[in-house]
Scaffold this motif. Structure first.
Motif, PDB file in Angstrom:
ATOM      1  N   SER A   1      -5.551 -18.393 -99.606  1.00 49.76           N
ATOM      2  CA  SER A   1      -4.273 -19.030 -99.334  1.00 49.76           C
ATOM      3  C   SER A   1      -3.163 -18.193 -99.966  1.00 49.76           C
ATOM      4  CB  SER A   1      -4.258 -20.458 -99.893  1.00 49.76           C
ATOM      5  OG  SER A   1      -5.293 -21.233 -99.307  1.00 49.76           O
ATOM      6  N   TRP A   2      -1.939 -18.372 -99.494  1.00 48.55           N
ATOM      7  CA  TRP A   2      -0.839 -17.592-100.046  1.00 48.55           C
ATOM      8  C   TRP A   2       0.465 -18.365 -99.909  1.00 48.55           C
ATOM      9  CZ3 TRP A   2       2.792 -16.470 -96.265  1.00 48.55           C
ATOM     10  CH2 TRP A   2       2.330 -16.483 -94.934  1.00 48.55           C
ATOM     11  N   THR A   3       1.492 -17.864-100.605  1.00 50.73           N
ATOM     12  CA  THR A   3       2.787 -18.527-100.579  1.00 50.73           C
ATOM     13  C   THR A   3       3.894 -17.484-100.546  1.00 50.73           C
ATOM     14  OG1 THR A   3       4.127 -20.227-101.681  1.00 50.73           O
ATOM     15  CG2 THR A   3       2.995 -18.659-103.078  1.00 50.73           C
ATOM     16  N   ILE A   4       5.047 -17.882-100.052  1.00 52.78           N
ATOM     17  CA  ILE A   4       6.213 -17.004-100.008  1.00 52.78           C
ATOM     18  C   ILE A   4       7.447 -17.855-100.247  1.00 52.78           C
ATOM     19  CG2 ILE A   4       6.510 -17.200 -97.485  1.00 52.78           C
ATOM     20  CD1 ILE A   4       7.278 -14.190 -97.512  1.00 52.78           C
ATOM     21  N   THR A   5       8.454 -17.302-100.919  1.00 55.34           N
ATOM     22  CA  THR A   5       9.642 -18.076-101.267  1.00 55.34           C
ATOM     23  C   THR A   5      10.909 -17.305-100.921  1.00 55.34           C
ATOM     24  OG1 THR A   5      10.056 -17.244-103.504  1.00 55.34           O
ATOM     25  CG2 THR A   5       8.320 -18.913-103.254  1.00 55.34           C
ATOM     26  N   ASP A   6      12.037 -18.031-101.008  1.00 53.49           N
ATOM     27  CA  ASP A   6      13.315 -17.392-100.737  1.00 53.49           C
ATOM     28  C   ASP A   6      13.812 -16.558-101.913  1.00 53.49           C
ATOM     29  OD1 ASP A   6      13.888 -19.504-102.400  1.00 53.49           O
ATOM     30  OD2 ASP A   6      15.615 -20.220-101.259  1.00 53.49           O
ATOM     31  N   ALA A   7      13.018 -16.463-102.985  1.00 53.95           N
ATOM     32  CA  ALA A   7      13.372 -15.567-104.081  1.00 53.95           C
ATOM     33  C   ALA A   7      12.976 -14.122-103.769  1.00 53.95           C
ATOM     34  CB  ALA A   7      12.695 -16.018-105.376  1.00 53.95           C
ATOM     35  N   GLU A   8      12.187 -13.921-102.718  1.00 53.28           N
ATOM     36  CA  GLU A   8      11.766 -12.575-102.327  1.00 53.28           C
ATOM     37  C   GLU A   8      12.830 -11.908-101.456  1.00 53.28           C
ATOM     38  OE1 GLU A   8       7.795 -12.120-100.875  1.00 53.28           O
ATOM     39  OE2 GLU A   8       7.050 -13.842-101.987  1.00 53.28           O
ATOM     40  N   PRO A   9      12.789 -10.568-101.348  1.00 52.81           N
ATOM     41  CA  PRO A   9      13.760  -9.863-100.496  1.00 52.81           C
ATOM     42  C   PRO A   9      13.639 -10.307 -99.038  1.00 52.81           C
ATOM     43  CG  PRO A   9      12.566  -8.332-101.921  1.00 52.81           C
ATOM     44  CD  PRO A   9      11.870  -9.646-102.042  1.00 52.81           C
ATOM     45  N   ASP A  10      14.752 -10.243 -98.311  1.00 52.08           N
ATOM     46  CA  ASP A  10      14.721 -10.605 -96.888  1.00 52.08           C
ATOM     47  C   ASP A  10      15.331  -9.514 -96.019  1.00 52.08           C
ATOM     48  OD1 ASP A  10      17.394 -10.853 -97.486  1.00 52.08           O
ATOM     49  OD2 ASP A  10      17.651 -12.785 -96.481  1.00 52.08           O
ATOM     50  N   ASP A  11      15.296  -8.266 -96.509  1.00 54.07           N
ATOM     51  CA  ASP A  11      15.840  -7.160 -95.722  1.00 54.07           C
ATOM     52  C   ASP A  11      14.852  -6.778 -94.634  1.00 54.07           C
ATOM     53  OD1 ASP A  11      18.047  -6.999 -97.445  1.00 54.07           O
ATOM     54  OD2 ASP A  11      16.924  -5.724 -98.832  1.00 54.07           O
ATOM     55  N   CYS A  12      15.230  -6.987 -93.393  1.00 52.13           N
ATOM     56  CA  CYS A  12      14.366  -6.595 -92.284  1.00 52.13           C
ATOM     57  C   CYS A  12      15.230  -6.209 -91.096  1.00 52.13           C
ATOM     58  CB  CYS A  12      13.367  -7.692 -91.952  1.00 52.13           C
ATOM     59  SG  CYS A  12      13.726  -8.756 -90.590  1.00 52.13           S
ATOM     60  N   PRO A  13      14.842  -5.112 -90.403  1.00 42.18           N
ATOM     61  CA  PRO A  13      15.653  -4.656 -89.269  1.00 42.18           C
ATOM     62  C   PRO A  13      15.360  -5.473 -88.010  1.00 42.18           C
ATOM     63  CG  PRO A  13      13.771  -3.210 -89.553  1.00 42.18           C
ATOM     64  CD  PRO A  13      13.717  -4.217 -90.685  1.00 42.18           C
ATOM     65  N   VAL A  14      16.166  -5.244 -86.986  1.00 35.16           N
ATOM     66  CA  VAL A  14      15.927  -5.772 -85.640  1.00 35.16           C
ATOM     67  C   VAL A  14      15.646  -4.579 -84.748  1.00 35.16           C
ATOM     68  CG1 VAL A  14      16.893  -7.050 -83.694  1.00 35.16           C
ATOM     69  CG2 VAL A  14      17.460  -7.732 -86.048  1.00 35.16           C
TER      70      VAL A  14
END
Length: 384
Positions: A248-261
């Motif tokens: 199982s795993w988790t992800i939060t909004d404290a992580e980076p969100d830089d992603c291209p389109v």
């Protein structure tokens, strides 16, 4: 809504006579086709309580996917709202080492996963009687209104009912029983966790310090609103992805969100529903080196998919209309067709009937919008 159990029903089901009746009728088919025969036989065994016996047998057959009480007692509504054991245990880990008060304990399904010494209360006497049976007297239980605190200095967990008086499901937090805002006000100075349906509008719960969306085996199961000391510092949104077969795993909004389109690459990735509902698609993309096809659409693309997910190897893509897609399917000899849609007003089942794929190959078609352009992606699903 199911059968309306009474306290007398529960007392009978817990008695020697009730247990004997349940055992004697355990082999009933309980199918729509067998209903008349089942009722006739149940009347012979338990003439005064046959309906309660039949409902209990039916609910016990449904229960193992959610709870694992031995010879448990349930109501239909309580079983529908019960948390799957793996999700309840995941939630309970935040309370490790603490006594907890479950103020809407119902038949005891979530309470069973809480740390030893925890207590439960509910306003419904029938559900409390069932909880006493299910928990075997191990947990202190009392009848109390969740909006009138009966404990002090311990964290509180609540699971408001999400059906109206007619038994219809409601998504409005103000219509929950008890309503979310009144529940938050009643425990404003306490550590509070509130289980909610994942489709609820959490903008109406500004008191929640952290919102966690939880999925199990690919299905979004619940949201949990955490306050004060139960929330994670620096985190307001979290997605937790649980699996019965793998890590199982988790992800939060404290992580980076830089992603291209970018245009479609070698792979298409459809993030887990908990990630999407938590608004963490960009964070998930940044973690795994992926890009968005469109900044408003949750499909991701890249050269390599994350491990352990069902991803789609892209064969080709282009502007979508039915005529051109029919030609693409024919050119690739596609007969077994999965259709996924996001961002377009398309009914996959109706479209499949109109396309009439008739080849020997299997494929997935993803229909989406890139900018203002309706787009198809022909792909092969693979488990990475």
């Amino acid at each position: 809504m199911g059968y309306a159990f009474s306290l007398d029903d529960v007392a009978y089901l817990r008695s020697a006579a009730g247990c004997a009746a349940l055992s004697a009728l355990a082999d009933l088919p309980l199918t729509p086709a067998s209903r008349l025969t089942d009722v006739r036989r149940a009347r012979q065994v338990a003439p005064e309580r046959f309906a309660a016996v039949l409902e209990t047998l039916l609910l016990r057959r449904k229960a193992p996917s959610k709870v694992d009480f031995t010879d448990g007692l349930y109501t239909d509504d309580a079983l529908q709202q019960a948390t799957p054991r793996a999700v309840a245990e995941h939630r309970a880990r935040r309370f490790a080492g603490r006594v907890v008060h479950d103020v809407t304990c119902s038949v005891g399904a979530d309470l069973a996963a809480l740390p030893a010494g925890s207590i439960g209360s509910d306003l419904d006497p029938v559900r409390l009687a069932m909880a006493r049976h299910n928990l075997g007297g191990r947990v202190p239980l009392l009848r109390a209104d969740a909006l009138r605190p009966t404990s002090r200095d311990v964290p509180v967990v609540a699971d408001p009912a999400r059906r109206d008086s007619a038994g219809r499901r409601t998504w409005r937090p103000a219509d929950f029983a008890p309503p979310l805002d009144r529940l938050a006000a009643a425990y404003a100075g306490r550590d509070l966790a509130v289980k909610c349906a994942p489709g609820a509008d959490f903008a109406v719960a500004p008191w929640a310090d952290e919102v966690e969306l939880v999925s199990l085996d690919g299905q979004v199961r619940e949201a949990c609103l955490w306050t004060r000391g139960l929330a994670t510092p620096g985190v307001t949104r979290r997605a937790s992805v649980l699996s019965s077969a793998g890590p199982s795993w988790t992800i939060t909004d404290a992580e980076p969100d830089d992603c291209p389109v970018t245009p479609p690459g070698a792979w298409l990735v459809d993030p887990d529903g908990a990630v999407v509902r938590a608004g963490l698609v960009r964070h998930y993309a940044a973690r795994h080196g992926l890009a968005q096809l469109d900044e408003h659409i949750a499909y991701l693309t890249g050269p390599t998919p994350p491990p352990g997910v069902r991803a789609f190897r892209v064969v080709e893509h282009g502007h979508y209309n039915e005529k051109s897609l029919r030609g693409v399917l024919r050119a690739h000899d596609v007969g077994r067709l999965e259709i996924l849609v996001r961002g377009l007003d398309v009914d996959p089942n109706a479209l499949r009937r109109r396309l009439k794929p008739a080849g020997g190959a299997e494929a997935t078609v993803v229909l989406t919008r890139i900018g203002r352009t309706p787009t198809y992606l022909l792909a092969h699903a693979e488990r990475t």
